[in-house]
Design a protein around this motif. Structure first.
Motif, PDB file in Angstrom:
ATOM      1  N   ARG A 170       1.017  -1.260  -0.085  1.00  0.00           N
ATOM      2  CA  ARG A 170       0.169  -0.030   0.045  1.00  0.00           C
ATOM      3  C   ARG A 170       0.679   1.410   0.100  1.00  0.00           C
ATOM      4  O   ARG A 170       0.390   2.415  -0.561  1.00  0.00           O
ATOM      5  CB  ARG A 170      -0.664   0.251   0.874  1.00  0.00           C
ATOM      6  CG  ARG A 170      -1.919  -0.933   0.931  1.00  0.00           C
ATOM      7  CD  ARG A 170      -3.144  -0.966   2.603  1.00  0.00           C
ATOM      8  NE  ARG A 170      -2.370  -1.148   3.798  1.00  0.00           N
ATOM      9  CZ  ARG A 170      -2.358  -1.906   4.525  1.00  0.00           C
ATOM     10  NH1 ARG A 170      -2.344  -2.952   4.007  1.00  0.00           N
ATOM     11  NH2 ARG A 170      -1.962  -1.394   5.252  1.00  0.00           N
ATOM     12  N   GLU A 171       1.752   1.653   0.908  1.00  0.00           N
ATOM     13  CA  GLU A 171       2.993   3.066   0.832  1.00  0.00           C
ATOM     14  C   GLU A 171       3.618   2.501  -0.812  1.00  0.00           C
ATOM     15  O   GLU A 171       4.209   3.674  -1.116  1.00  0.00           O
ATOM     16  CB  GLU A 171       3.957   2.153   2.070  1.00  0.00           C
ATOM     17  CG  GLU A 171       4.806   3.608   2.194  1.00  0.00           C
ATOM     18  CD  GLU A 171       3.881   4.139   2.558  1.00  0.00           C
ATOM     19  OE1 GLU A 171       4.310   5.608   2.686  1.00  0.00           O
ATOM     20  OE2 GLU A 171       3.581   3.937   3.723  1.00  0.00           O
ATOM     21  N   LEU A 172       4.042   1.625  -1.681  1.00  0.00           N
ATOM     22  CA  LEU A 172       4.305   1.678  -2.524  1.00  0.00           C
ATOM     23  C   LEU A 172       3.746   2.354  -4.038  1.00  0.00           C
ATOM     24  O   LEU A 172       3.700   2.214  -4.959  1.00  0.00           O
ATOM     25  CB  LEU A 172       4.794   0.805  -2.947  1.00  0.00           C
ATOM     26  CG  LEU A 172       6.273   0.294  -2.835  1.00  0.00           C
ATOM     27  CD1 LEU A 172       6.495  -0.905  -1.978  1.00  0.00           C
ATOM     28  CD2 LEU A 172       7.492   1.044  -2.710  1.00  0.00           C
ATOM     29  N   ALA A 173       1.708   1.748  -3.569  1.00  0.00           N
ATOM     30  CA  ALA A 173       0.678   2.291  -4.590  1.00  0.00           C
ATOM     31  C   ALA A 173       1.215   3.898  -5.545  1.00  0.00           C
ATOM     32  O   ALA A 173       1.067   4.410  -4.255  1.00  0.00           O
ATOM     33  CB  ALA A 173      -0.417   1.988  -4.327  1.00  0.00           C
ATOM     34  N   GLN A 174       1.678   3.694  -6.487  1.00  0.00           N
ATOM     35  CA  GLN A 174       1.188   4.850  -7.714  1.00  0.00           C
ATOM     36  C   GLN A 174       0.296   4.074  -8.784  1.00  0.00           C
ATOM     37  O   GLN A 174       0.747   3.003  -9.293  1.00  0.00           O
ATOM     38  CB  GLN A 174       2.363   5.846  -7.541  1.00  0.00           C
ATOM     39  CG  GLN A 174       3.957   4.604  -8.185  1.00  0.00           C
ATOM     40  CD  GLN A 174       4.868   5.022  -9.033  1.00  0.00           C
ATOM     41  OE1 GLN A 174       4.753   6.111  -7.411  1.00  0.00           O
ATOM     42  NE2 GLN A 174       5.326   6.085  -9.785  1.00  0.00           N
ATOM     43  N   PRO A 175       0.134   5.790  -9.626  1.00  0.00           N
ATOM     44  CA  PRO A 175      -0.342   5.122 -10.824  1.00  0.00           C
ATOM     45  C   PRO A 175      -0.016   4.620 -11.636  1.00  0.00           C
ATOM     46  O   PRO A 175       1.590   4.953 -11.810  1.00  0.00           O
ATOM     47  CB  PRO A 175      -1.168   6.863 -10.976  1.00  0.00           C
ATOM     48  CG  PRO A 175      -1.170   7.175  -9.569  1.00  0.00           C
ATOM     49  CD  PRO A 175      -0.228   7.457  -9.124  1.00  0.00           C
ATOM     50  N   GLY A 176      -0.284   3.586 -12.324  1.00  0.00           N
ATOM     51  CA  GLY A 176       0.749   3.435 -13.590  1.00  0.00           C
ATOM     52  C   GLY A 176       2.025   2.369 -12.964  1.00  0.00           C
ATOM     53  O   GLY A 176       2.876   1.228 -13.378  1.00  0.00           O
ATOM     54  N   ARG A 177       1.698   1.741 -11.349  1.00  0.00           N
ATOM     55  CA  ARG A 177       2.582   0.682 -10.909  1.00  0.00           C
ATOM     56  C   ARG A 177       2.016  -0.069 -10.551  1.00  0.00           C
ATOM     57  O   ARG A 177       0.556  -0.408  -9.529  1.00  0.00           O
ATOM     58  CB  ARG A 177       3.284   0.760  -9.596  1.00  0.00           C
ATOM     59  CG  ARG A 177       3.911   0.462  -8.579  1.00  0.00           C
ATOM     60  CD  ARG A 177       4.789   1.088  -7.844  1.00  0.00           C
ATOM     61  NE  ARG A 177       5.919   1.638  -7.772  1.00  0.00           N
ATOM     62  CZ  ARG A 177       6.486   2.870  -6.979  1.00  0.00           C
ATOM     63  NH1 ARG A 177       6.526   2.506  -5.928  1.00  0.00           N
ATOM     64  NH2 ARG A 177       7.775   3.437  -8.055  1.00  0.00           N
ATOM     65  N   THR A 178       2.111  -1.181 -10.898  1.00  0.00           N
ATOM     66  CA  THR A 178       1.692  -3.253  -9.910  1.00  0.00           C
ATOM     67  C   THR A 178       2.468  -3.540  -9.246  1.00  0.00           C
ATOM     68  O   THR A 178       3.984  -3.861  -9.435  1.00  0.00           O
ATOM     69  CB  THR A 178       1.495  -3.976 -10.997  1.00  0.00           C
ATOM     70  OG1 THR A 178       1.094  -2.987 -12.123  1.00  0.00           O
ATOM     71  CG2 THR A 178       1.015  -5.558 -10.748  1.00  0.00           C
ATOM     72  N   VAL A 179       2.272  -3.532  -7.355  1.00  0.00           N
ATOM     73  CA  VAL A 179       2.820  -4.038  -6.593  1.00  0.00           C
ATOM     74  C   VAL A 179       2.212  -5.351  -6.135  1.00  0.00           C
ATOM     75  O   VAL A 179       0.752  -5.986  -5.394  1.00  0.00           O
ATOM     76  CB  VAL A 179       2.676  -3.106  -5.538  1.00  0.00           C
ATOM     77  CG1 VAL A 179       3.647  -3.826  -4.286  1.00  0.00           C
ATOM     78  CG2 VAL A 179       3.177  -1.198  -6.001  1.00  0.00           C
ATOM     79  N   ILE A 180       3.230  -6.728  -6.398  1.00  0.00           N
ATOM     80  CA  ILE A 180       2.351  -8.329  -6.356  1.00  0.00           C
ATOM     81  C   ILE A 180       3.428  -8.093  -4.532  1.00  0.00           C
ATOM     82  O   ILE A 180       4.130  -8.286  -4.519  1.00  0.00           O
ATOM     83  CB  ILE A 180       3.385  -8.933  -7.211  1.00  0.00           C
ATOM     84  CG1 ILE A 180       2.631  -8.401  -8.297  1.00  0.00           C
ATOM     85  CG2 ILE A 180       2.884 -10.386  -7.182  1.00  0.00           C
ATOM     86  CD1 ILE A 180       3.632  -9.026 -10.176  1.00  0.00           C
ATOM     87  N   GLY A 181       1.938  -8.843  -4.069  1.00  0.00           N
ATOM     88  CA  GLY A 181       2.676  -9.023  -2.552  1.00  0.00           C
ATOM     89  C   GLY A 181       3.012 -10.066  -2.210  1.00  0.00           C
ATOM     90  O   GLY A 181       1.538 -11.083  -3.028  1.00  0.00           O
ATOM     91  N   VAL A 182       3.756 -11.168  -1.845  1.00  0.00           N
ATOM     92  CA  VAL A 182       3.895 -12.362  -1.872  1.00  0.00           C
ATOM     93  C   VAL A 182       4.434 -12.596  -0.461  1.00  0.00           C
ATOM     94  O   VAL A 182       5.531 -12.236   0.143  1.00  0.00           O
ATOM     95  CB  VAL A 182       5.703 -13.076  -2.929  1.00  0.00           C
ATOM     96  CG1 VAL A 182       5.910 -14.514  -2.708  1.00  0.00           C
ATOM     97  CG2 VAL A 182       5.328 -12.505  -4.440  1.00  0.00           C
ATOM     98  N   ASP A 183       3.704 -13.805  -0.431  1.00  0.00           N
ATOM     99  CA  ASP A 183       3.751 -14.333   1.702  1.00  0.00           C
ATOM    100  C   ASP A 183       3.479 -15.709   1.422  1.00  0.00           C
ATOM    101  O   ASP A 183       2.461 -16.626   0.643  1.00  0.00           O
ATOM    102  CB  ASP A 183       3.561 -13.742   2.591  1.00  0.00           C
ATOM    103  CG  ASP A 183       3.762 -13.608   4.241  1.00  0.00           C
ATOM    104  OD1 ASP A 183       4.102 -12.605   3.994  1.00  0.00           O
ATOM    105  OD2 ASP A 183       2.834 -14.864   4.391  1.00  0.00           O
ATOM    106  N   LEU A 184       4.002 -16.793   2.761  1.00  0.00           N
ATOM    107  CA  LEU A 184       3.641 -18.104   2.555  1.00  0.00           C
ATOM    108  C   LEU A 184       2.546 -18.157   3.376  1.00  0.00           C
ATOM    109  O   LEU A 184       1.725 -18.959   3.538  1.00  0.00           O
ATOM    110  CB  LEU A 184       4.553 -18.839   3.745  1.00  0.00           C
ATOM    111  CG  LEU A 184       5.705 -19.574   2.382  1.00  0.00           C
ATOM    112  CD1 LEU A 184       6.782 -20.109   3.612  1.00  0.00           C
ATOM    113  CD2 LEU A 184       5.026 -20.394   1.603  1.00  0.00           C
TER     114      LEU A 184
END
Length: 257
Positions: free
Chosen positions: A64-78
């Protein structure tokens, strides 16, 4: 039981199943000047990074901190429980996967961030190798991890009393302060460009704050009665002296492929 005998995989699975979101709850309230550790880590990612992997994303605060228009942030966790919480708080995408076997093509990521993940996903050399694999040339790996400094005399007094009650210190499956990161990064084609430290603090005002902070610590070999003793210590101090700070020093490393 020695530290080597901790079944970290089982401990971490149970911790994040039963306490999903607790690490975010503490670090999002831990301030250094006007910002949290999450904001500090996000500042290491350039504005033109369009595809970013948030490794060991937990409940998704970095995504959420990294979110900005035009950017995709993929979260990975176990942890399925952490990812479920992340899904309630942000758009994702959220992927359940092992940091040692990322489901992404070689050279596909513009940047990778990890908040404490490099101290948890082990061995460090294997997770760094996997990060290097999925980063494009010129891509950035940025991570923060708990550190031993900076600490002032007052910080040391508070932390010493906490550790004395616990009869131990918080533990991580990986090396404290990401010891060895620079050499490991270089061996996998990454060049370290930054190594910085900052002091953050969590403010304890009452018993609820004390409980929250203590629940966020990895203490695999500590009986709950000792944790409860610390909570009572912190609660008593807050009642007698008012709100006070517990220091959380952090280290940030940044490397470029």
């Amino acid at each position: 039981m020695s530290e080597d005998e901790v079944n970290w995989r089982r401990y971490l699975a149970e911790f994040h199943r039963d306490r999903a979101g607790v690490v975010e709850a503490v670090l999002s309230r831990s301030m250094g000047g006007d910002h949290s550790p999450y904001r500090w880590l996000a500042r290491a990612v350039s504005a033109d990074a369009n595809l970013v992997l948030d490794l060991a994303c937990g409940s998704g605060p970095m995504s959420r901190e990294l979110a900005q228009p035009g950017r995709t942030v993929i979260g990975v966790d176990l942890s399925a429980e952490e990812l479920a919480l992340a899904g309630q708080r942000g758009p994702g995408p959220w992927i359940r996967a092992d940091g040692l076997s990322l489901p992404f093509a070689d050279g596909s990521m513009d940047a990778i961030t990890s908040s404490i993940g490099l101290a948890v996903v082990t061995p460090l050399t294997a997770v760094v190798a996997e990060c290097a694999r999925v980063l494009r040339p010129g891509g950035v790996l940025a991570a923060i991890a708990p550190a031993l400094r900076p600490l002032g005399p007052r910080d040391l007094r508070v932390l010493t009393r906490i550790n004395a009650r616990l009869r131990t210190k918080p533990q991580y499956p990986g090396p404290l302060e990401l010891v060895g990161f620079t050499k490991i990064a270089e061996s996998h084609g990454l060049r370290r460009v930054e190594d910085a430290r900052e002091r953050y603090h969590f403010t304890v005002r009452d018993r609820a704050d004390a409980e929250l902070m203590m629940r966020a610590l990895y203490l695999p070999q500590t009986r709950w009665s000792r944790v409860e003793s610390v909570i009572e210590l912190l609660e008593d101090r807050a009642k007698r002296r008012g709100a006070f700070e517990v220091a959380i020093p952090m280290r940030r490393v940044v490397a470029i492929k």
